[in-house]
Motif scaffolding. Structure first.
Motif, PDB file in Angstrom:
ATOM      1  N   TRP A   1     100.711  52.543  42.447  1.00 36.16           N
ATOM      2  CA  TRP A   1     102.073  52.084  42.731  1.00 36.16           C
ATOM      3  C   TRP A   1     102.938  51.983  41.484  1.00 36.16           C
ATOM      4  N   ILE A   2     102.333  51.701  40.339  1.00 30.26           N
ATOM      5  CA  ILE A   2     103.091  51.499  39.115  1.00 30.26           C
ATOM      6  C   ILE A   2     102.848  52.656  38.148  1.00 30.26           C
ATOM      7  N   VAL A   3     103.955  53.184  37.609  1.00 28.02           N
ATOM      8  CA  VAL A   3     103.898  54.241  36.592  1.00 28.02           C
ATOM      9  C   VAL A   3     104.538  53.695  35.323  1.00 28.02           C
ATOM     10  N   ASP A   4     103.772  53.688  34.239  1.00 26.94           N
ATOM     11  CA  ASP A   4     104.270  53.213  32.951  1.00 26.94           C
ATOM     12  C   ASP A   4     105.175  54.269  32.316  1.00 26.94           C
ATOM     13  N   VAL A   5     106.275  53.818  31.726  1.00 31.75           N
ATOM     14  CA  VAL A   5     107.179  54.725  31.007  1.00 31.75           C
ATOM     15  C   VAL A   5     106.865  54.643  29.516  1.00 31.75           C
TER      16      VAL A   5
ATOM     17  N   TYR B   1     108.458  38.517  48.856  1.00 36.90           N
ATOM     18  CA  TYR B   1     109.356  38.808  47.728  1.00 36.90           C
ATOM     19  C   TYR B   1     108.634  38.588  46.398  1.00 36.90           C
ATOM     20  N   LYS B   2     107.936  37.480  46.286  1.00 39.56           N
ATOM     21  CA  LYS B   2     107.216  37.166  45.044  1.00 39.56           C
ATOM     22  C   LYS B   2     106.131  38.201  44.775  1.00 39.56           C
ATOM     23  N   ARG B   3     105.424  38.611  45.817  1.00 41.18           N
ATOM     24  CA  ARG B   3     104.346  39.589  45.644  1.00 41.18           C
ATOM     25  C   ARG B   3     104.904  40.952  45.232  1.00 41.18           C
ATOM     26  N   LEU B   4     105.927  41.413  45.929  1.00 38.54           N
ATOM     27  CA  LEU B   4     106.506  42.725  45.639  1.00 38.54           C
ATOM     28  C   LEU B   4     107.096  42.773  44.239  1.00 38.54           C
ATOM     29  N   THR B   5     107.931  41.798  43.899  1.00 38.52           N
ATOM     30  CA  THR B   5     108.554  41.813  42.572  1.00 38.52           C
ATOM     31  C   THR B   5     107.527  41.540  41.482  1.00 38.52           C
ATOM     32  N   GLY B   6     106.476  40.780  41.800  1.00 43.66           N
ATOM     33  CA  GLY B   6     105.399  40.557  40.836  1.00 43.66           C
ATOM     34  C   GLY B   6     104.721  41.862  40.448  1.00 43.66           C
ATOM     35  N   ILE B   7     104.522  42.736  41.430  1.00 44.98           N
ATOM     36  CA  ILE B   7     103.944  44.052  41.159  1.00 44.98           C
ATOM     37  C   ILE B   7     104.923  44.903  40.349  1.00 44.98           C
ATOM     38  N   GLN B   8     106.181  44.911  40.781  1.00 46.66           N
ATOM     39  CA  GLN B   8     107.175  45.768  40.138  1.00 46.66           C
ATOM     40  C   GLN B   8     107.396  45.413  38.668  1.00 46.66           C
ATOM     41  N   PHE B   9     107.425  44.121  38.360  1.00 49.84           N
ATOM     42  CA  PHE B   9     107.648  43.684  36.978  1.00 49.84           C
ATOM     43  C   PHE B   9     106.358  43.572  36.169  1.00 49.84           C
ATOM     44  N   GLY B  10     105.227  43.914  36.787  1.00 49.65           N
ATOM     45  CA  GLY B  10     103.969  43.930  36.055  1.00 49.65           C
ATOM     46  C   GLY B  10     103.283  42.596  35.914  1.00 49.65           C
ATOM     47  N   ASP B  11     103.721  41.584  36.669  1.00 48.86           N
ATOM     48  CA  ASP B  11     103.088  40.264  36.593  1.00 48.86           C
ATOM     49  C   ASP B  11     101.833  40.175  37.460  1.00 48.86           C
ATOM     50  N   GLU B  12     101.742  41.035  38.463  1.00 49.81           N
ATOM     51  CA  GLU B  12     100.605  41.031  39.374  1.00 49.81           C
ATOM     52  C   GLU B  12     100.083  42.457  39.545  1.00 49.81           C
ATOM     53  N   GLU B  13      98.795  42.551  39.789  1.00 53.36           N
ATOM     54  CA  GLU B  13      98.170  43.849  40.035  1.00 53.36           C
ATOM     55  C   GLU B  13      98.503  44.298  41.448  1.00 53.36           C
TER      56      GLU B  13
ATOM     57  N   GLU C   1     118.732  59.727  45.945  1.00 55.85           N
ATOM     58  CA  GLU C   1     117.654  58.745  45.994  1.00 55.85           C
ATOM     59  C   GLU C   1     118.091  57.495  45.234  1.00 55.85           C
ATOM     60  N   GLY C   2     117.320  56.441  45.370  1.00 52.91           N
ATOM     61  CA  GLY C   2     117.546  55.215  44.602  1.00 52.91           C
ATOM     62  C   GLY C   2     116.204  54.678  44.140  1.00 52.91           C
ATOM     63  N   ALA C   3     116.107  54.356  42.869  1.00 51.68           N
ATOM     64  CA  ALA C   3     114.870  53.808  42.311  1.00 51.68           C
ATOM     65  C   ALA C   3     115.243  52.833  41.202  1.00 51.68           C
ATOM     66  N   LYS C   4     114.247  52.127  40.671  1.00 47.48           N
ATOM     67  CA  LYS C   4     114.512  51.171  39.598  1.00 47.48           C
ATOM     68  C   LYS C   4     113.430  51.231  38.538  1.00 47.48           C
ATOM     69  N   ALA C   5     113.831  50.867  37.316  1.00 47.44           N
ATOM     70  CA  ALA C   5     112.881  50.658  36.223  1.00 47.44           C
ATOM     71  C   ALA C   5     112.875  49.166  35.910  1.00 47.44           C
ATOM     72  N   TYR C   6     111.671  48.608  35.672  1.00 45.85           N
ATOM     73  CA  TYR C   6     111.487  47.166  35.543  1.00 45.85           C
ATOM     74  C   TYR C   6     110.903  46.832  34.163  1.00 45.85           C
ATOM     75  N   ARG C   7     111.553  45.908  33.459  1.00 44.02           N
ATOM     76  CA  ARG C   7     111.044  45.465  32.152  1.00 44.02           C
ATOM     77  C   ARG C   7     109.894  44.478  32.356  1.00 44.02           C
ATOM     78  N   ARG C   8     108.759  44.771  31.743  1.00 41.09           N
ATOM     79  CA  ARG C   8     107.613  43.873  31.820  1.00 41.09           C
ATOM     80  C   ARG C   8     107.711  42.767  30.767  1.00 41.09           C
ATOM     81  N   LYS C   9     106.870  41.771  30.943  1.00 41.67           N
ATOM     82  CA  LYS C   9     106.831  40.642  30.013  1.00 41.67           C
ATOM     83  C   LYS C   9     106.428  41.092  28.614  1.00 41.67           C
ATOM     84  N   ASP C  10     105.571  42.150  28.521  1.00 46.59           N
ATOM     85  CA  ASP C  10     105.131  42.631  27.211  1.00 46.59           C
ATOM     86  C   ASP C  10     106.121  43.597  26.567  1.00 46.59           C
TER      87      ASP C  10
END
Length: 345
Positions: A338-342, A321-333, A63-72
């Motif tokens: 869809w989002i799981v906090d680590v 692209y902006k919408r998808l990555t905005g969700i992934q990085f936590g900038d947009e709801e 599989e392939g997945a990613k972890a994304y650093r949020r602004k906070d």
């Protein structure tokens, strides 16, 4: 044993898409019909029999997945349950036992937390790539399914999969197949990627970003773009992606199909003939590694078909692209779940 990388050794803005030997990975072992509890290990090398089933008969999935650093400063996983579910569908195809979904997701969290200093800083565009994989280890020389397996998740910080990031690139149709129509195309198995090496190399040598795979029966309908799924946005506002039994079901694809209506686009999975691609105003590749990569042109039988632009990104592609990555990085709801906090220290 390879030397472990240190965070200060990395240029976050210029990572590329490569492997770095990080301190920790998760491993679990299947034997006598059950999984071990599993846990973190530090050795990036494994001791496996020379006769392990996966070496000779290819019982291996990943599989392939990613972890994304949020602004906070926190870290997000994007739809990890879908990765677990897809891995188990692949396991069904290769006669492998399921990896418990709860163990899979928890293992991803453990690997991210243990290697948290390697999750790239917010704003760099880089991410921590996670590679869950799972293979047969039973020693054998006859063609049989293994009874013993190893499941692992390792991590590596990465930049853009395609050089240039969100920049249109050129593709060319190929003559070779990635997977058979009723074969393993819908499973994420190593053999599908091995079969893509030659056509991909031929496309690169000819000056293209990658190859467009056509259906293995007629060589007429679009299947995939290299190792990513295809999407096209028609001039009358449809977000279309191919439907076929030999296409890997991309998590990114189904996410974009869900998001497309937010921008007035009608989402459709449908047959897409290579002879009918001039109906698209914009075209792109999509996947965990590729994210969204715009396609400037596709050359088929010597004729180049140009979409929005060979140098500029189309407006819908930019918005998606902006919408998808905005969700992934936590900038947009995003949609619920869809989002799981680590949890970090």
């Amino acid at each position: 044993m390879s030397d472990k990388i240190k965070p200060e050794d990395l240029d976050w803005a210029n990572l590329g898409f490569g492997y770095h030997d990080l301190p920790y990975r998760f491993r679990a072992y299947y034997k006598d019909g059950k999984w071990s509890e599993g846990g973190l290990e530090t050795d990036s090398y494994m001791r496996v029999s020379e006769a392990a089933q996966s070496f000779h008969y290819g019982q291996e999935i990943f599989e392939g997945a990613k972890a994304y650093r949020r602004k906070d400063g926190g870290v997000n996983l994007f739809r990890p349950n879908m990765n677990a579910q897809r891995m188990n569908r692949s396991a069904d195809r290769l006669l492998m036992p399921h990896v418990p979904e709860e163990m899979f997701v928890e293992a991803m969290k453990q690997v991210v937390k243990a290697n948290q200093e390697f999750v790239p800083p917010y704003g760099t565009g880089a991410t921590l790539y996670l590679r869950p994989f799972y293979f047969g280890t039973t020693p054998m020389v006859g063609v049989h399914a293994a009874s013993d397996f190893t499941f692992e998740i390792f991590a590596t910080p990465v930049g853009a999969y395609y050089k240039g990031g969100l920049t249109p690139t050129a593709y060319v149709t190929g003559k070779l197949d990635r997977a058979a129509h009723a074969g393993t195309g819908r499973a994420k198995v190593a053999g599908n990627y091995a079969s893509s090496l030659l056509p991909g190399d031929e496309a690169h040598k000819a000056g293209y970003s990658d190859v467009v795979y056509l259906d293995p029966r007629l060589h007429e309908n679009i299947e995939e773009l290299g190792s990513a799924n295809f999407f096209g946005i028609t001039k009358d506002g449809k977000f279309q992606t191919p439907k076929s039994p030999s296409i890997l079901p991309s998590i990114t694809k189904y996410s974009l199909l869900a998001l497309a209506p937010e921008f007035g686009l009608i989402p459709e999975e449908t047959t897409i003939s290579i002879n009918d691609i001039d109906r698209f105003a914009e075209v792109g590749a999509m996947g965990t590694a590729a994210v969204i990569s715009p396609v400037g042109s596709i050359t088929h039988e010597g004729k180049k078909h140009v979409f929005y632009s060979e140098t500029e990104v189309g407006p819908y592609t930019q918005k998606l692209y902006k919408r998808l990555t905005g969700i992934q990085f936590g900038d947009e709801e995003g949609p619920e779940g869809w989002i799981v906090d680590v949890p970090l220290d």
